[in-house]
Design an enzyme around this catalytic site. Structure first.
Site, short mmCIF file in Angstrom:
data_model
loop_
_atom_site.label_atom_id
_atom_site.label_comp_id
_atom_site.label_asym_id
_atom_site.label_seq_id
_atom_site.Cartn_x
_atom_site.Cartn_y
_atom_site.Cartn_z
N ARG A 47 -1.95 -5.34 -8.87
CA ARG A 47 -0.89 -6.32 -8.63
C ARG A 47 -0.71 -7.26 -9.81
O ARG A 47 0.39 -7.59 -10.21
CB ARG A 47 -1.20 -7.15 -7.38
CG ARG A 47 -0.96 -6.38 -6.10
CD ARG A 47 -1.54 -7.10 -4.93
NE ARG A 47 -2.99 -7.26 -5.08
CZ ARG A 47 -3.82 -7.48 -4.09
NH1 ARG A 47 -3.37 -7.62 -2.88
NH2 ARG A 47 -5.11 -7.59 -4.30
N HIS A 84 0.84 -1.21 0.00
CA HIS A 84 0.00 0.00 0.00
C HIS A 84 0.87 1.25 0.00
O HIS A 84 0.62 2.21 -0.74
CB HIS A 84 -0.88 0.05 1.26
CG HIS A 84 -1.92 -1.02 1.36
ND1 HIS A 84 -2.10 -1.76 2.50
CD2 HIS A 84 -2.85 -1.46 0.47
CE1 HIS A 84 -3.11 -2.61 2.33
NE2 HIS A 84 -3.56 -2.46 1.10
N SER A 143 -3.25 -7.69 2.35
CA SER A 143 -3.48 -7.70 3.81
C SER A 143 -4.09 -9.01 4.26
O SER A 143 -3.73 -9.55 5.32
CB SER A 143 -4.42 -6.55 4.19
OG SER A 143 -3.84 -5.31 3.90
N LYS A 170 -16.05 -7.93 3.63
CA LYS A 170 -14.82 -8.44 4.24
C LYS A 170 -14.87 -8.27 5.75
O LYS A 170 -15.30 -7.23 6.24
CB LYS A 170 -13.61 -7.65 3.71
CG LYS A 170 -13.30 -7.92 2.25
CD LYS A 170 -11.99 -7.22 1.89
CE LYS A 170 -11.67 -7.37 0.42
NZ LYS A 170 -10.47 -6.60 0.03
O1 PNS Z 1 -8.79 -2.60 -0.05
P1 PNS Z 1 -10.03 -2.90 -0.81
O2 PNS Z 1 -10.88 -3.92 -0.08
O3 PNS Z 1 -9.76 -3.27 -2.24
O4 PNS Z 1 -10.87 -1.55 -0.83
C1 PNS Z 1 -12.10 -1.52 -1.48
C2 PNS Z 1 -12.77 -0.15 -1.30
C3 PNS Z 1 -12.95 0.18 0.17
C4 PNS Z 1 -11.93 0.91 -1.97
C5 PNS Z 1 -14.13 -0.28 -2.02
O5 PNS Z 1 -14.83 -1.39 -1.51
C6 PNS Z 1 -14.97 0.96 -1.89
O6 PNS Z 1 -14.75 1.92 -2.60
N1 PNS Z 1 -15.94 0.90 -0.96
C7 PNS Z 1 -16.82 2.00 -0.68
C8 PNS Z 1 -18.24 1.67 -1.16
C9 PNS Z 1 -18.37 1.93 -2.65
O7 PNS Z 1 -18.17 3.02 -3.15
N2 PNS Z 1 -18.71 0.85 -3.38
C10 PNS Z 1 -18.87 0.89 -4.81
C11 PNS Z 1 -17.55 0.54 -5.51
S1 PNS Z 1 -17.78 0.53 -7.26
#
Ligand code: PNS
Length: 164
Positions: free
Chosen positions: A90, A17, A127, A41
């Site tokens: 990645r 990150h 993670s 998650k």
């Molecule tokens: O580390 P991650 O799990 O890949 O992060 C994912 C995250 C938190 C960036 C994504 O789930 C997110 O943007 N969540 C907020 C809710 C949202 O906007 N959902 C629609 C995504 S298209």
């Protein structure tokens, strides 16, 4: 002023990150690291704990701030007047989901997603894997800032004092 948001769950923040945040900090005038909630998650650290660790880890970067958000990422971007999302990629396996999210976010608001390829030394790093390996006593100390590693080991011990 070029501004970007680096969103993620960061449970906990890894060196992978931080590699993406560091590179985003060179590409943009201001970067906001946004700790989001992904309900699919399960989490080891609370949002406040994750934000706290990120703030410490991002201290070396002058133009990086850390904040949390609930709800949609596009709402967070709109509230802050930010139109660029930076995500690390990645491997090809990340691409399908990241592309889907980028296109969904673009359909919700005037935001563009910029993908930054993860440095090869971090291409396997997630993670979730770090937590799994640490749970079974594997050495992940080289994959996280030292203070995050300490907190991870402590949290796992609190959750399962017998190590069973
Ligand atoms: O580390 P991650 O799990 O890949 O992060 C994912 C995250 C938190 C960036 C994504 O789930 C997110 O943007 N969540 C907020 C809710 C949202 O906007 N959902 C629609 C995504 S298209």
């Amino acid at each position: 002023m070029r501004r970007a948001v680096c969103p993620g769950s960061f449970d906990p923040v890894t060196n992978g990150h931080l590699d993406i945040v560091a590179r985003a900090s060179h590409l943009f005038d201001e970067v906001v690291v946004a700790v989001g909630v992904n309900k699919s998650k399960s989490r080891l650290f609370t949002p406040d704990e994750r934000i706290d660790m990120l703030r410490t880890a991002c201290e070396p970067f002058d133009n990086v701030t850390v904040d949390g958000f609930t709800g949609l990422l596009t709402d967070f971007c709109r509230d802050r007047g930010i139109r660029t999302i930076v995500k690390g990629l990645r491997a090809v396996s990340d691409f399908d989901y990241e592309l889907q999210m980028a296109q969904m976010n673009a359909s919700l608001a005037e935001v563009e997603t910029v993908f930054v390829p993860t440095s090869p030394e971090y291409s396997f790093l997630a993670s979730s894997l770090v937590k799994e390996v640490a749970t079974f006593g594997g050495d992940v100390s080289g994959l996280l800032p030292a203070f995050v590693h300490d907190r991870l080991v402590r949290r796992l011990a609190e959750r399962d004092p017998a190590g069973s």
